[in-house]
Scaffold this motif. Structure first.
Motif, PDB file in Angstrom:
ATOM      1  N   ASN A 153       0.841  -1.187   0.000  1.00 47.76           N
ATOM      2  CA  ASN A 153       0.000   0.000   0.000  1.00 47.76           C
ATOM      3  C   ASN A 153       0.882   1.245   0.000  1.00 47.76           C
ATOM      4  OD1 ASN A 153       0.685   0.817   2.689  1.00 47.76           O
ATOM      5  ND2 ASN A 153      -0.757  -0.686   3.506  1.00 47.76           N
ATOM      6  N   ASP A 154       0.249   2.423  -0.082  1.00 47.56           N
ATOM      7  CA  ASP A 154       1.019   3.664  -0.230  1.00 47.56           C
ATOM      8  C   ASP A 154       1.907   3.972   0.970  1.00 47.56           C
ATOM      9  OD1 ASP A 154       0.065   4.102  -2.737  1.00 47.56           O
ATOM     10  OD2 ASP A 154      -1.481   5.537  -2.133  1.00 47.56           O
ATOM     11  N   GLN A 155       1.497   3.573   2.182  1.00 43.60           N
ATOM     12  CA  GLN A 155       2.297   3.891   3.362  1.00 43.60           C
ATOM     13  C   GLN A 155       3.409   2.881   3.592  1.00 43.60           C
ATOM     14  OE1 GLN A 155      -0.604   4.352   6.475  1.00 43.60           O
ATOM     15  NE2 GLN A 155      -0.778   6.543   6.071  1.00 43.60           N
ATOM     16  N   GLU A 156       3.235   1.684   3.118  1.00 42.37           N
ATOM     17  CA  GLU A 156       4.239   0.644   3.361  1.00 42.37           C
ATOM     18  C   GLU A 156       5.621   1.013   2.815  1.00 42.37           C
ATOM     19  OE1 GLU A 156       4.927  -4.076   2.553  1.00 42.37           O
ATOM     20  OE2 GLU A 156       2.899  -3.273   2.435  1.00 42.37           O
ATOM     21  N   PRO A 157       5.739   1.544   1.577  1.00 40.93           N
ATOM     22  CA  PRO A 157       7.081   1.903   1.101  1.00 40.93           C
ATOM     23  C   PRO A 157       7.775   2.940   1.980  1.00 40.93           C
ATOM     24  CG  PRO A 157       5.550   1.832  -0.726  1.00 40.93           C
ATOM     25  CD  PRO A 157       4.737   1.704   0.534  1.00 40.93           C
ATOM     26  N   ASP A 158       7.024   3.895   2.508  1.00 42.22           N
ATOM     27  CA  ASP A 158       7.630   4.897   3.388  1.00 42.22           C
ATOM     28  C   ASP A 158       8.172   4.252   4.651  1.00 42.22           C
ATOM     29  OD1 ASP A 158       7.049   6.913   1.575  1.00 42.22           O
ATOM     30  OD2 ASP A 158       5.162   7.448   2.559  1.00 42.22           O
ATOM     31  N   ALA A 159       7.441   3.312   5.206  1.00 39.98           N
ATOM     32  CA  ALA A 159       7.899   2.603   6.406  1.00 39.98           C
ATOM     33  C   ALA A 159       9.116   1.743   6.078  1.00 39.98           C
ATOM     34  CB  ALA A 159       6.769   1.753   6.981  1.00 39.98           C
ATOM     35  N   LEU A 160       9.111   1.106   4.920  1.00 36.25           N
ATOM     36  CA  LEU A 160      10.253   0.288   4.511  1.00 36.25           C
ATOM     37  C   LEU A 160      11.496   1.152   4.301  1.00 36.25           C
ATOM     38  CD1 LEU A 160       8.497  -2.147   2.002  1.00 36.25           C
ATOM     39  CD2 LEU A 160       9.367  -2.694   4.289  1.00 36.25           C
ATOM     40  N   LEU A 161      11.302   2.310   3.701  1.00 36.32           N
ATOM     41  CA  LEU A 161      12.423   3.229   3.485  1.00 36.32           C
ATOM     42  C   LEU A 161      12.977   3.701   4.825  1.00 36.32           C
ATOM     43  CD1 LEU A 161      14.243   4.892   1.629  1.00 36.32           C
ATOM     44  CD2 LEU A 161      12.443   6.634   1.572  1.00 36.32           C
TER      45      LEU A 161
END
Length: 166
Positions: A2-10
């Motif tokens: 989802n859109d928030q997951e990449p930010d958390a992964l980064l």
């Protein structure tokens, strides 16, 4: 994803790098970069992590990708330009380093770190006067040493013409 997951992964990958676990960060960032090839911030963080690991040649395409993209904050753009220019210098690509860092100094003229790295690259190309001029101008403008401040005007003057003796 989802859109928030990449930010958390980064954020998690950056945290790994700052905690001294750059190889783990690199693996996560490579996966994230493959999933989001147009993400300038992911490309920048991937480049930075490669540099931390001494993988300069592998860092270059990620720096270039980050700078072609959009959305980098000014501070990250400065960092990407400095990283790319410095990496070219480390790789012995001095003319390319001067090109990147000169453009960066034009874009961010107030950034003393960019001017310092440009001076190093200029030195490597044999442009010793230009290198010394940049460093002396930076010293005159930014030093808090009271002895340097006392001679600030003279240092700035001679920085413009190092051969002047009178």
């Amino acid at each position: 994803m989802n859109d928030q997951e990449p930010d958390a992964l980064l954020a998690a990958a950056v945290r790994l790098r700052t905690e001294g676990r750059p190889e783990e960060a690199r693996q996560r960032l490579l996966a994230l970069s493959a999933a989001r090839p147009a993400d300038a911030e992911v490309a920048y963080q991937t480049a930075w992590t490669h540099d931390v690991l001494g993988l300069e040649a592998e860092a270059v395409p990620f720096y270039e990708r980050s700078l072609r993209g959009t959305g980098l904050r000014d501070e990250d753009r400065r960092g990407a330009l400095l990283g790319l220019g410095s990496t070219h210098r480390v790789l012995g690509q001095y003319d390319r380093a001067v090109e990147v860092l000169s453009g960066a100094v034009e874009e961010f003229p107030d950034d003393g770190a960019l001017r310092t790295f440009l001076a190093m690259a200029l030195f490597n190309t044999g442009e010793h006067h230009a290198s010394a001029r940049l460093l002396l101008e930076l010293l005159a403008a930014t030093s808090e040493d009271p002895h340097v401040r006392r001679y600030r005007a003279a240092i700035a003057h001679y920085a413009r013409d190092l051969d002047e003796t009178v």
